[in-house]
Design a protein around this motif. Structure first.
Motif, mmCIF file in Angstrom:
data_model
loop_
_atom_site.group_PDB
_atom_site.id
_atom_site.type_symbol
_atom_site.label_atom_id
_atom_site.label_comp_id
_atom_site.label_asym_id
_atom_site.label_seq_id
_atom_site.Cartn_x
_atom_site.Cartn_y
_atom_site.Cartn_z
ATOM 1 N N ASN A 1 0.817 -1.216 0.000
ATOM 2 C CA ASN A 1 0.000 0.000 0.000
ATOM 3 C C ASN A 1 0.848 1.262 0.000
ATOM 4 O O ASN A 1 0.553 2.215 -0.717
ATOM 5 C CB ASN A 1 -0.934 0.000 1.204
ATOM 6 C CG ASN A 1 -2.062 -0.994 1.051
ATOM 7 O OD1 ASN A 1 -2.329 -1.484 -0.042
ATOM 8 N ND2 ASN A 1 -2.714 -1.323 2.159
ATOM 9 N N TRP A 2 1.905 1.289 0.814
ATOM 10 C CA TRP A 2 2.741 2.475 0.904
ATOM 11 C C TRP A 2 3.572 2.682 -0.362
ATOM 12 O O TRP A 2 3.850 3.818 -0.740
ATOM 13 C CB TRP A 2 3.642 2.415 2.130
ATOM 14 C CG TRP A 2 2.924 2.811 3.376
ATOM 15 C CD1 TRP A 2 2.506 2.009 4.379
ATOM 16 C CD2 TRP A 2 2.502 4.134 3.719
ATOM 17 N NE1 TRP A 2 1.852 2.729 5.334
ATOM 18 C CE2 TRP A 2 1.839 4.048 4.960
ATOM 19 C CE3 TRP A 2 2.613 5.376 3.106
ATOM 20 C CZ2 TRP A 2 1.292 5.152 5.589
ATOM 21 C CZ3 TRP A 2 2.071 6.487 3.732
ATOM 22 C CH2 TRP A 2 1.416 6.367 4.956
ATOM 23 N N VAL B 1 -3.151 11.253 0.792
ATOM 24 C CA VAL B 1 -3.432 10.046 1.579
ATOM 25 C C VAL B 1 -4.908 9.682 1.488
ATOM 26 O O VAL B 1 -5.264 8.520 1.235
ATOM 27 C CB VAL B 1 -3.022 10.262 3.050
ATOM 28 C CG1 VAL B 1 -3.506 9.111 3.918
ATOM 29 C CG2 VAL B 1 -1.515 10.399 3.158
ATOM 30 N N ARG C 1 1.138 4.306 -2.498
ATOM 31 C CA ARG C 1 0.651 5.563 -1.944
ATOM 32 C C ARG C 1 1.655 6.709 -2.066
ATOM 33 O O ARG C 1 1.272 7.856 -2.339
ATOM 34 C CB ARG C 1 0.276 5.328 -0.472
ATOM 35 C CG ARG C 1 -0.351 6.526 0.198
ATOM 36 C CD ARG C 1 -0.682 6.198 1.648
ATOM 37 N NE ARG C 1 -1.865 5.347 1.737
ATOM 38 C CZ ARG C 1 -1.943 4.266 2.498
ATOM 39 N NH1 ARG C 1 -0.892 3.858 3.188
ATOM 40 N NH2 ARG C 1 -3.057 3.575 2.546
ATOM 41 N N VAL D 1 -6.188 8.428 -2.235
ATOM 42 C CA VAL D 1 -5.771 7.132 -2.772
ATOM 43 C C VAL D 1 -6.268 5.972 -1.912
ATOM 44 O O VAL D 1 -6.236 4.819 -2.330
ATOM 45 C CB VAL D 1 -4.242 7.077 -2.917
ATOM 46 C CG1 VAL D 1 -3.568 6.861 -1.569
ATOM 47 C CG2 VAL D 1 -3.820 5.986 -3.889
ATOM 48 N N ARG D 2 -6.759 6.286 -0.712
ATOM 49 C CA ARG D 2 -7.088 5.220 0.225
ATOM 50 C C ARG D 2 -8.167 4.280 -0.304
ATOM 51 O O ARG D 2 -8.040 3.051 -0.207
ATOM 52 C CB ARG D 2 -7.564 5.845 1.547
ATOM 53 C CG ARG D 2 -7.829 4.840 2.639
ATOM 54 C CD ARG D 2 -8.236 5.512 3.922
ATOM 55 N NE ARG D 2 -9.447 6.300 3.747
ATOM 56 C CZ ARG D 2 -10.062 6.941 4.745
ATOM 57 N NH1 ARG D 2 -9.535 6.910 5.953
ATOM 58 N NH2 ARG D 2 -11.161 7.626 4.512
#
Length: 296
Positions: free
Chosen positions: A212-213, A287, A216, A290-291
């Motif tokens: 995820n990061w 943040v 992100r 895109v979550r």
């Protein structure tokens, strides 16, 4: 680690360039919002300084008995000066008070005052408290001192000033907070529109094993770049504009005796606040935007 950092920066810059019109729209939203916010901060800073100057000048007058001598006035002034919270006491003699009254009333009324054989005015003591909020307490203590005939009640004036300044301060704070929240949601929605066009790309990266990061960070960098660039423009315009206004107004409010906040000090505060807000809302927008697309 360094290669990842450079990769995220590179991808973030590419995203800004690749989505030219959307990035421009996002930056424009940031510029307009932070320009209004910055203008509000300029007003808030100057109103706060004006309120400080107003409250620092609060004082009240105590009048002695008409037959009190100058020596008695000096003794009572020393007694008042010894009270807790009293900053200064000015003694205005009978002759000084009469001269001041003649000046205020004009020549016609001055002739009427000259008709008195004796000076009808009492000695006046002008008392200035160290803390303006303690003016009522000090006035009550002065009124109880032997030899003091009357005290000009400062309660209504002080209460009106404090109430007005509190309203101005609260309205300014609410307005600034409302603009900040509005700008955060506006930028978040703008960046979300940009990311929406690449939702398939995000889903594919997620399916092939990207964390995820890892997905992100480029969008976070993109949001921070948009927020930073969007903050730099209003900072430059507002700082230059305020500096020009400060020089033209010679450092004081037009028509008033209250000084403006110095251009250098205000410029530094404004730059720090707006750049920090621009980076924060860009980060937050990246943040939050895109979550939802990471849920595959």
């Amino acid at each position: 680690m360094m290669s990842r950092i450079f990769r995220h920066l590179r991808e973030g810059i590419k995203n800004v360039i690749r989505n030219g019109w959307m990035s421009f729209a996002s930056m424009s939203a940031v510029i307009v919002t932070l320009a209004v916010l910055g203008f509000s901060l300029i007003l808030t800073f100057n109103v706060a300084q004006m309120s400080t100057d107003v409250t620092s000048q609060l004082e009240f007058s105590a009048f002695l008995n008409v037959n009190a001598t100058q020596q008695t006035g000096s003794a009572i002034a020393a007694q008042i000066k010894a009270l807790p919270g009293v900053e200064s006491v000015q003694v205005i003699s009978k002759n000084e008070g009469l001269a001041q009254m003649k000046k205020e009333l004009g020549s016609e009324m001055g002739d009427v005052l000259n008709a008195f054989k004796q000076n009808p005015l009492p000695i006046q003591l002008v008392v200035k408290p160290a803390d303006p909020h303690q003016i009522d307490r000090i006035a009550r203590q002065v009124e109880e001192i032997q030899g003091v005939a009357t005290v000009r009640d400062p309660h209504q004036l002080a209460a009106a000033i404090f109430r007005t300044l509190a309203i101005v301060r609260d309205v300014g704070v609410v307005f600034v907070v409302a603009l900040l929240i509005t700008s955060m949601f506006l930028i978040s929605n703008t960046i979300r529109i940009t990311i929406f066009s690449r939702r398939r790309e995000i889903e594919i990266m997620k399916l092939v094993g990207a964390t995820n990061w890892f997905i992100r960070w480029p969008f976070i960098v993109e949001g921070m770049l948009i927020g930073l660039v969007g903050a730099v423009v209003p900072v430059l315009v507002l700082v230059y504009g305020y500096r020009s206004l400060y020089i033209r107004a010679k450092g004081v409010f037009s028509g008033l005796a209250f000084p403006l906040v110095q251009a250098g000090d205000l410029g530094v505060k404004l730059a720090v606040i707006l750049l920090a807000i621009g980076l924060f809302i860009g980060l937050w927008g990246g943040v939050m935007s895109v979550r939802r697309f990471l849920r595959v």
